[in-house]
Design an enzyme around this catalytic site. Structure first.
Site, mmCIF file in Angstrom:
data_model
loop_
_atom_site.group_PDB
_atom_site.id
_atom_site.type_symbol
_atom_site.label_atom_id
_atom_site.label_comp_id
_atom_site.label_asym_id
_atom_site.label_seq_id
_atom_site.Cartn_x
_atom_site.Cartn_y
_atom_site.Cartn_z
ATOM 1 N N ARG A 1 -3.454 -10.014 5.243
ATOM 2 C CA ARG A 1 -3.927 -10.122 3.849
ATOM 3 C C ARG A 1 -2.803 -9.609 2.958
ATOM 4 N NH1 ARG A 1 -6.268 -6.829 0.078
ATOM 5 N NH2 ARG A 1 -7.899 -7.735 -1.207
ATOM 6 N N LYS B 1 0.815 -1.223 0.000
ATOM 7 C CA LYS B 1 0.000 0.000 0.000
ATOM 8 C C LYS B 1 0.842 1.264 0.000
ATOM 9 C CE LYS B 1 -4.380 -1.890 1.285
ATOM 10 N NZ LYS B 1 -5.389 -2.146 2.301
#
Ligand code: HH2
Length: 283
Positions: free
Chosen positions: A260, A226
């Protein structure tokens, strides 16, 4: 040393043991996901990728048919189903539980009919009909925090106290689900890294993850590749492996029970070193 209590998670007739942190491998069947968009859009590429992640040690898979990256285009229910359902069918025989990343009640129902064991909802079952779609039955549920919507969420996220506000939201969503008749043992919570959060918000949440652990439900964390990691390393999305593994470790150290990730093999190695350091069982 992590002080996370050992948890379990009830999903689709089985109970996952979370005394060892689990790895959820990401399979995005989308043209526009932020890091792997378009790579696994064909059914055979998606299936190959899913099997690769299982071989690398994924404990669960998370299939997404709609990108939630900032500014992503909306996808119709029919299109999302077309992307997700064939892969679910193809994975039916695998032992690894499969999660579907969706906010649409129609997709939830269809996915459950095609063997999904978990519904992962970045909108925490707030869409009309979403709670009804999952209430009956026994699938696992991931309830995630997001400020705003994917189209606008990164414009100017604002919190007075991000950790408190995210915790309150997740607590309220757990209450809403249980009040609607969902067994709490089915629920996992997620602070939603990058969903209406700037870099400081993201790292405050990671630093204080223990306060979300205290909500009493297992915490799932998605930091893989991210932009907050790009921000602190200066690296583009395809060059964030080391940062992603470090972030997963930091999260587990602070009590996350499920990570995740896109890069399962590297994350698995790091978690083995973590477990060996704690003197625990090395799975
Ligand atoms: N992050 C993304 C998507 N779904 N679900 C949960 N529970 N937690 C997350 O942090 C999370 C999520 C975004 O990552 P990715 O799937 O790689 O990208 P995209 O949404 O662009 O497909």
């Amino acid at each position: 040393m992590s002080s996370a209590p050992a948890f379990s998670w009830a999903i689709a007739g089985r109970v996952l043991d979370l005394s060892r942190p689990l790895i959820m491998g990401i399979v995005n069947v989308t043209p526009d996901s932020f890091s792997d968009g378009g790579r696994y859009l064909s059914p055979s590429a998606a299936l190959d990728h899913a099997h690769r992640l299982i071989d690398e040690g994924a404990d669960l898979l998370d299939i997404g048919g709609e990108s939630t990256r900032p500014g992503a285009a909306d996808v119709s229910e029919a299109e999302e189903m077309e992307r997700v359902l064939p892969l679910l069918d193809a994975l039916r025989a695998t032992a690894v539980p499969v999660s579907v990343d969706t906010s649409k009640p129609g997709v939830m129902r269809a996915a459950l009919g095609h063997g999904a064991a978990v519904i992962n909802d970045v909108r925490a079952l707030q869409e009309p009909g979403a709670l009804d779609a999952v209430r009956e039955g026994d699938c696992g549920l991931v309830l995630m925090h997001m400020q705003g919507s994917p189209r606008t969420m990164q414009r100017e996220p604002h919190y007075d106290e991000v950790v408190v506000e995210v915790g309150e939201f997740l607590g309220a969503r757990v209450m809403a689900a249980t009040a609607a008749g969902v067994d709490a043992n089915r629920i996992v919570v997620d602070p939603g890294f990058g969903f209406g959060k700037n870099v400081e918000h993201n790292f405050a949440l990671l630093r204080h993850l223990d306060s979300l652990v205290r909500l009493g439900r297992p915490v799932l964390v998605g930091l893989s590749r991210k932009s907050a990691l790009g921000n602190v390393t200066g690296r583009p999305v395809d060059d964030r492996l080391a940062a992603s593994v470090a972030a997963a470790l930091m999260a587990v150290e602070r009590g996350a029970r499920i990570v995740r990730v896109h890069d399962v093999a590297a994350t698995r190695d790091a978690l083995r070193v973590w477990a060996a350091t704690l003197g625990g069982e090395i799975a």
